[in-house]
Scaffold this motif. Structure first.
Motif, mmCIF file in Angstrom:
data_model
loop_
_atom_site.group_PDB
_atom_site.id
_atom_site.type_symbol
_atom_site.label_atom_id
_atom_site.label_comp_id
_atom_site.label_asym_id
_atom_site.label_seq_id
_atom_site.Cartn_x
_atom_site.Cartn_y
_atom_site.Cartn_z
ATOM 1 N N GLU A 195 2.359 1.676 -3.425
ATOM 2 C CA GLU A 195 1.337 2.143 -4.355
ATOM 3 C C GLU A 195 1.042 3.629 -4.125
ATOM 4 N N SER A 196 0.970 4.026 -2.846
ATOM 5 C CA SER A 196 0.712 5.425 -2.508
ATOM 6 C C SER A 196 1.838 6.324 -3.005
ATOM 7 N N CYS A 197 3.090 5.890 -2.819
ATOM 8 C CA CYS A 197 4.232 6.676 -3.301
ATOM 9 C C CYS A 197 4.216 6.785 -4.827
ATOM 10 N N ASN A 235 0.833 -1.211 0.000
ATOM 11 C CA ASN A 235 0.000 0.000 0.000
ATOM 12 C C ASN A 235 0.864 1.256 0.000
ATOM 13 N N ARG A 294 1.621 6.687 -6.796
ATOM 14 C CA ARG A 294 0.553 7.608 -7.163
ATOM 15 C C ARG A 294 0.966 9.057 -6.936
#
Length: 151
Positions: free
Chosen positions: A108-110, A105, A112
């Motif tokens: 994925e956040s980084c 997660n 994005r």
């Protein structure tokens, strides 16, 4: 407050060993005493010798029962130890899965953030690397400074 009086597998095994030792000591002491009584009784009265033999057999039966109980306690301790180990492995597995999900997660956040804000991401990276470089340089310079004074 709830009182939890569970014993570790090691403690249960120690209890089982101590019970076995106590049983062996008791049986040995009882057998020794019985043999002494039998020796004296054989010189005086035959019936007393037969009573001593019966008492010795009872002591051996009692010792066998105590040994069986000790074996049961040791088996229970081993079973408990295996259950604790199984629970620990299962818990570790669950924690590893949770950790992998959090890392995925975060990754994925980084990704994005970099895709949405590439300029900000570049600035943050540049600032962070500058700070890390400054910290490393300070650490290296600090250790050399003390070497000059013989410390």
């Amino acid at each position: 407050m709830e009182y939890d009086d569970t014993k570790t597998p090691g403690q249960l095994a120690d209890d089982a060993r101590q019970t076995g030792r106590d049983a062996a000591d008791a049986a040995q002491a009882f057998a020794t005493n019985t043999a002494s009584v039998a020796s004296h009784a054989a010189h005086s009265i035959r019936s007393v010798a037969q009573d001593a033999k019966a008492a010795g057999n009872k002591a051996l039966d009692d010792a066998a029962e105590v040994a069986d109980e000790a074996k049961t306690v040791a088996t229970d301790a081993a079973r408990t130890g295996r259950a604790y180990a199984r629970a620990a492995v299962n818990s570790t597995g669950r924690k590893m899965v949770d950790w992998k999900e959090r890392v995925a997660n975060a990754n994925e956040s980084c990704a994005r953030f970099v895709a949405d804000e590439p300029v900000k991401a570049l600035w943050i990276t540049a600032i962070a690397s500058s700070l890390l470089t400054a910290l490393a340089m300070t650490a290296l310079r600090g250790s050399r400074r003390y070497d000059d004074y013989g410390c």
